[in-house]
Design a protein around this motif. Sequence first.
Motif, PDB file in Angstrom:
ATOM      1  N   TYR A 216      26.030 -20.575  64.645  1.00 23.85           N
ATOM      2  CA  TYR A 216      25.531 -21.098  65.806  1.00 23.85           C
ATOM      3  C   TYR A 216      23.969 -21.141  65.599  1.00 23.85           C
ATOM      4  O   TYR A 216      23.277 -20.294  65.066  1.00 23.85           O
ATOM      5  CB  TYR A 216      25.530 -20.297  67.043  1.00 23.85           C
ATOM      6  CG  TYR A 216      24.899 -21.210  68.244  1.00 23.85           C
ATOM      7  CD1 TYR A 216      25.360 -22.297  68.854  1.00 23.85           C
ATOM      8  CD2 TYR A 216      23.354 -20.785  68.357  1.00 23.85           C
ATOM      9  CE1 TYR A 216      24.508 -22.960  69.771  1.00 23.85           C
ATOM     10  CE2 TYR A 216      22.630 -21.269  69.231  1.00 23.85           C
ATOM     11  CZ  TYR A 216      23.127 -22.475  70.047  1.00 23.85           C
ATOM     12  OH  TYR A 216      22.457 -23.072  70.911  1.00 23.85           O
ATOM     13  N   VAL A 217      23.351 -22.339  65.248  1.00 25.29           N
ATOM     14  CA  VAL A 217      22.117 -22.673  64.668  1.00 25.29           C
ATOM     15  C   VAL A 217      21.305 -23.193  66.010  1.00 25.29           C
ATOM     16  O   VAL A 217      21.529 -24.268  66.359  1.00 25.29           O
ATOM     17  CB  VAL A 217      22.244 -23.451  63.355  1.00 25.29           C
ATOM     18  CG1 VAL A 217      20.704 -23.686  62.884  1.00 25.29           C
ATOM     19  CG2 VAL A 217      23.029 -22.871  62.183  1.00 25.29           C
ATOM     20  N   ASP A 218      19.890 -22.971  66.041  1.00 24.49           N
ATOM     21  CA  ASP A 218      19.159 -23.364  66.774  1.00 24.49           C
ATOM     22  C   ASP A 218      18.107 -24.191  65.817  1.00 24.49           C
ATOM     23  O   ASP A 218      17.586 -25.300  65.942  1.00 24.49           O
ATOM     24  CB  ASP A 218      18.243 -22.462  67.719  1.00 24.49           C
ATOM     25  CG  ASP A 218      18.794 -22.187  68.994  1.00 24.49           C
ATOM     26  OD1 ASP A 218      19.691 -22.842  69.514  1.00 24.49           O
ATOM     27  OD2 ASP A 218      18.859 -21.072  69.661  1.00 24.49           O
ATOM     28  N   VAL A 241      29.637 -25.115  61.544  1.00 20.69           N
ATOM     29  CA  VAL A 241      28.240 -24.787  62.185  1.00 20.69           C
ATOM     30  C   VAL A 241      28.384 -25.802  63.795  1.00 20.69           C
ATOM     31  O   VAL A 241      28.579 -26.905  63.609  1.00 20.69           O
ATOM     32  CB  VAL A 241      27.393 -25.267  61.086  1.00 20.69           C
ATOM     33  CG1 VAL A 241      27.491 -26.789  60.827  1.00 20.69           C
ATOM     34  CG2 VAL A 241      25.822 -25.216  61.883  1.00 20.69           C
ATOM     35  N   ILE A 242      27.643 -24.844  64.538  1.00 20.93           N
ATOM     36  CA  ILE A 242      27.380 -25.577  65.855  1.00 20.93           C
ATOM     37  C   ILE A 242      25.668 -25.620  65.753  1.00 20.93           C
ATOM     38  O   ILE A 242      25.245 -24.689  65.755  1.00 20.93           O
ATOM     39  CB  ILE A 242      28.225 -25.275  66.878  1.00 20.93           C
ATOM     40  CG1 ILE A 242      27.770 -25.998  68.098  1.00 20.93           C
ATOM     41  CG2 ILE A 242      27.747 -23.646  67.131  1.00 20.93           C
ATOM     42  CD1 ILE A 242      28.636 -25.637  69.444  1.00 20.93           C
ATOM     43  N   LYS A 243      25.010 -26.741  65.884  1.00 20.06           N
ATOM     44  CA  LYS A 243      23.657 -26.762  65.878  1.00 20.06           C
ATOM     45  C   LYS A 243      23.093 -27.387  67.528  1.00 20.06           C
ATOM     46  O   LYS A 243      23.638 -28.708  67.665  1.00 20.06           O
ATOM     47  CB  LYS A 243      23.069 -27.476  65.095  1.00 20.06           C
ATOM     48  CG  LYS A 243      21.610 -27.308  64.709  1.00 20.06           C
ATOM     49  CD  LYS A 243      21.109 -28.196  63.859  1.00 20.06           C
ATOM     50  CE  LYS A 243      19.343 -28.260  64.157  1.00 20.06           C
ATOM     51  NZ  LYS A 243      18.786 -28.663  65.395  1.00 20.06           N
ATOM     52  N   SER A 244      22.408 -26.869  67.916  1.00 22.70           N
ATOM     53  CA  SER A 244      21.708 -27.078  69.114  1.00 22.70           C
ATOM     54  C   SER A 244      20.503 -28.364  68.821  1.00 22.70           C
ATOM     55  O   SER A 244      20.148 -28.408  67.685  1.00 22.70           O
ATOM     56  CB  SER A 244      21.173 -26.169  70.092  1.00 22.70           C
ATOM     57  OG  SER A 244      20.206 -25.694  69.287  1.00 22.70           O
ATOM     58  N   ARG A 279      30.665 -29.359  60.898  1.00 28.52           N
ATOM     59  CA  ARG A 279      29.653 -29.530  62.130  1.00 28.52           C
ATOM     60  C   ARG A 279      30.574 -29.819  63.655  1.00 28.52           C
ATOM     61  O   ARG A 279      31.582 -30.746  63.446  1.00 28.52           O
ATOM     62  CB  ARG A 279      28.668 -30.564  62.010  1.00 28.52           C
ATOM     63  CG  ARG A 279      27.787 -30.274  63.338  1.00 28.52           C
ATOM     64  CD  ARG A 279      26.608 -31.091  63.422  1.00 28.52           C
ATOM     65  NE  ARG A 279      25.638 -30.927  64.591  1.00 28.52           N
ATOM     66  CZ  ARG A 279      24.487 -31.541  64.775  1.00 28.52           C
ATOM     67  NH1 ARG A 279      24.164 -32.453  63.909  1.00 28.52           N
ATOM     68  NH2 ARG A 279      23.842 -31.090  65.906  1.00 28.52           N
ATOM     69  N   VAL A 280      30.489 -28.992  64.260  1.00 30.20           N
ATOM     70  CA  VAL A 280      31.119 -29.355  65.693  1.00 30.20           C
ATOM     71  C   VAL A 280      30.158 -29.411  66.651  1.00 30.20           C
ATOM     72  O   VAL A 280      28.827 -28.995  66.633  1.00 30.20           O
ATOM     73  CB  VAL A 280      32.252 -28.133  65.990  1.00 30.20           C
ATOM     74  CG1 VAL A 280      33.220 -27.971  65.138  1.00 30.20           C
ATOM     75  CG2 VAL A 280      31.501 -26.831  66.125  1.00 30.20           C
ATOM     76  N   ASN A 281      30.305 -30.304  67.857  1.00 31.68           N
ATOM     77  CA  ASN A 281      29.311 -30.525  68.570  1.00 31.68           C
ATOM     78  C   ASN A 281      29.210 -29.764  69.763  1.00 31.68           C
ATOM     79  O   ASN A 281      28.323 -29.871  70.625  1.00 31.68           O
ATOM     80  CB  ASN A 281      29.434 -32.174  69.026  1.00 31.68           C
ATOM     81  CG  ASN A 281      29.299 -33.087  67.950  1.00 31.68           C
ATOM     82  OD1 ASN A 281      28.269 -32.928  67.142  1.00 31.68           O
ATOM     83  ND2 ASN A 281      30.309 -33.963  67.751  1.00 31.68           N
ATOM     84  N   ASP A 282      30.061 -28.903  70.289  1.00 31.48           N
ATOM     85  CA  ASP A 282      29.999 -28.098  71.575  1.00 31.48           C
ATOM     86  C   ASP A 282      31.037 -26.890  71.475  1.00 31.48           C
ATOM     87  O   ASP A 282      31.748 -27.001  70.630  1.00 31.48           O
ATOM     88  CB  ASP A 282      30.459 -29.021  72.713  1.00 31.48           C
ATOM     89  CG  ASP A 282      31.765 -29.707  72.618  1.00 31.48           C
ATOM     90  OD1 ASP A 282      32.691 -28.992  72.290  1.00 31.48           O
ATOM     91  OD2 ASP A 282      31.964 -30.698  73.058  1.00 31.48           O
ATOM     92  N   LEU A 283      30.969 -26.095  72.423  1.00 29.64           N
ATOM     93  CA  LEU A 283      31.529 -24.747  72.206  1.00 29.64           C
ATOM     94  C   LEU A 283      33.186 -24.945  72.188  1.00 29.64           C
ATOM     95  O   LEU A 283      33.897 -24.299  71.832  1.00 29.64           O
ATOM     96  CB  LEU A 283      31.343 -23.906  73.220  1.00 29.64           C
ATOM     97  CG  LEU A 283      29.779 -23.035  73.114  1.00 29.64           C
ATOM     98  CD1 LEU A 283      29.451 -22.342  74.313  1.00 29.64           C
ATOM     99  CD2 LEU A 283      29.931 -22.292  71.992  1.00 29.64           C
TER     100      LEU A 283
END
Length: 514
Positions: A216-218, A241-244, A279-283
Motif C-alpha cells: 500500500y503506497v501513498d 500495489v494499491i496506490k492512493s 496495480r489495483v484501484n481499491d481495497l
Amino acid sequence: MSQRTLHTLFKPKSVAIIGASNTDKRAGNVVMKNLLAGGFSGPIMPVTPKYEAVLGVLAYPNIEALPLKPDLAIICTAAFRVPGIVETLAQFGCKVAIIMASGMASHFNDEGISFLEETRLNAKRYGMRILGPNSLGMMLPNLGLNASLAHVSALPGKIAFVSQSAAICTTVLDWANNKGIGFSSFISLGDATDIDFDELLDYLGRDSKTNAIMLYVDSINEKRHFLSAARAASRNKPILVIKSGRSLEGTNAAKLHTGGVTGNDAVYEAAFRRAGMLRVNDLIELFAAVETLAHSSPLLGERLAIVSNGGGPAVLALDQLMLGGGKSASLNSETLNLLDELLPSTWSGQNPIDIGGDADAKRYAKAVEIMMDSDVADAILVLHSPSALGDSIEIAHALAEMIAKHPKRNRVNVLTNWSGEDSAYPARKYFNRAGVPTYRTPEGAVGAFMHMVEYRRNQKLLQEVPQSIPDNIPTNAEQARDRLAKALSQGKSILETHESQEILSTINQPRCQD
C-alpha cells in the motif's frame, strides 16, 4: 550492511520493549500483550523504571541493565525521548528499532534539529536501522512474533504485506483473518525514514517463505531504487500495489499523510506496469486479487470458461470479461459432444455453459470435470445462484473434492461465485478452507481473473527490452523542460492546445534515411 541488518529485522532472536507498561491502552502495554500472545520463543525484555515486572515478565530499569544485546527494540515512548533512546540502543549494540511515536518531524530540540533528524543521525552513526516512526509495528507469524499495536494477530502464510498506512494494515488484517489468509510478514512502514519499500522488496523478493508481495503506497521517496527493486522481485513472484492519490485532491492528502514526494498518477501507473507489478484501484480489488493469488496457480493462457446454473449471472460475467479485455473460451466439437451427453437438451450449447436451474452436485462436478479435461480453457469460473432444486453446500463439497483429485488442478484455475448471502455464505466459507478462490459476485470473480491476466501480461512486458530512441530524432529537451516548468509555476496541470503544440514542436518527426 543493509541486507545484513534487514536479515535481523526478519529473524530476530531477542526483543526489548522500551517503555513497556502495565497500564491498559498504552502502546507499551499493547505491544507486550501481543508479543506474549504470539508465542515468540526468544527473550522478551521489558524496559521501564516504573515496574519490577510487566505482565509478569521481569523488567529492567534501563537499556544498560539488559542482560544481552536485543536484536530488535520496540520504542513505545513519547517522541521527545526517542533520539536519546535510539543513541543508547545503538551504542549498546541493538541492530534494529521500531519507532511507534508520531509527529517527530515537527518537533525540535534546543539546537533547532527535529527529533526525526536527530534520531536518524544517532542511528546512522552506529549502523542501527529504523522502521518508522509512526509505525504500527510488524508481525512475523511464522516466528510467532507480533511486535505491533494491531488489535489481532496475523495468521501464518506466504504473502508479505508492506503498508505506509496503519489504518490500511488493520483493515487488511481483519479481512484476511476472516478469509483464513495468512502472511509471511506484515510490516507497517510508517514514515519510512530509514527502511523503505526498496530494501524490503529486495529482501522479500529473495525470501523463500514469501510467494507474493502486497504494497500500500501513498508516495515513494527513492523512485529509482524502488523501481529497480520491484523489477527484480517481480521476476520471482507477483507484486500487487494499491496506490492512493489518483486524484489531485487525493495526491495532496497523501502528501500530508506521509510527507513524501508525490507525482503524476499516470507516471506511477506506467512505472508499475513496466516493473511487472499489478496495480489495483481499491481495497475490494486488493482483497479479491489477494484471494486469487493465495489459492491460484499462474495462468498458462487467458481463455475463461463460465459454468452456471442460470443465464443472467453468466451473461453479467461474460460482459465483465469482454469489456475488461478478456478472452472467452470456445468449445470444440469433442467438448460439445461430452456436454450434450451430460446436460439437458435445453443447455446453452456454447460458453457460457448454462447447465440448468435444477443442476445438482453430480451435474456440477461432472460439467466442470469435462472442462478441466479439455484443452479449451485456461481457467473456469463456476457460478451458482440459490435454488430449491440444488443444495448449495452439497454442490460446493462435490466440486472441491473433484478439483482436489483432478490431475490438471495446477494447470487449470477454477474460480467460484456462490451468489447470495445467508444460503451462500457456508459454501463460500467452505471454499476458503478448501483453497478454492471464491467471490461474492460474478463481476468480482471476473475482476479477480482479469488481475491474473493483467499480471501475466505485465510479466511479458517485464521481459521486453525497451525500444531505443533513434539517433535521427532531433530534440530540444531543454526548451521543452523550460516550457513545462513555466506551466507548472503558473499552477497548471493541464495544457491548452496551443501550449501543448509549443512543447510537441520541440520534438521533430524522424528524418527519412536514404
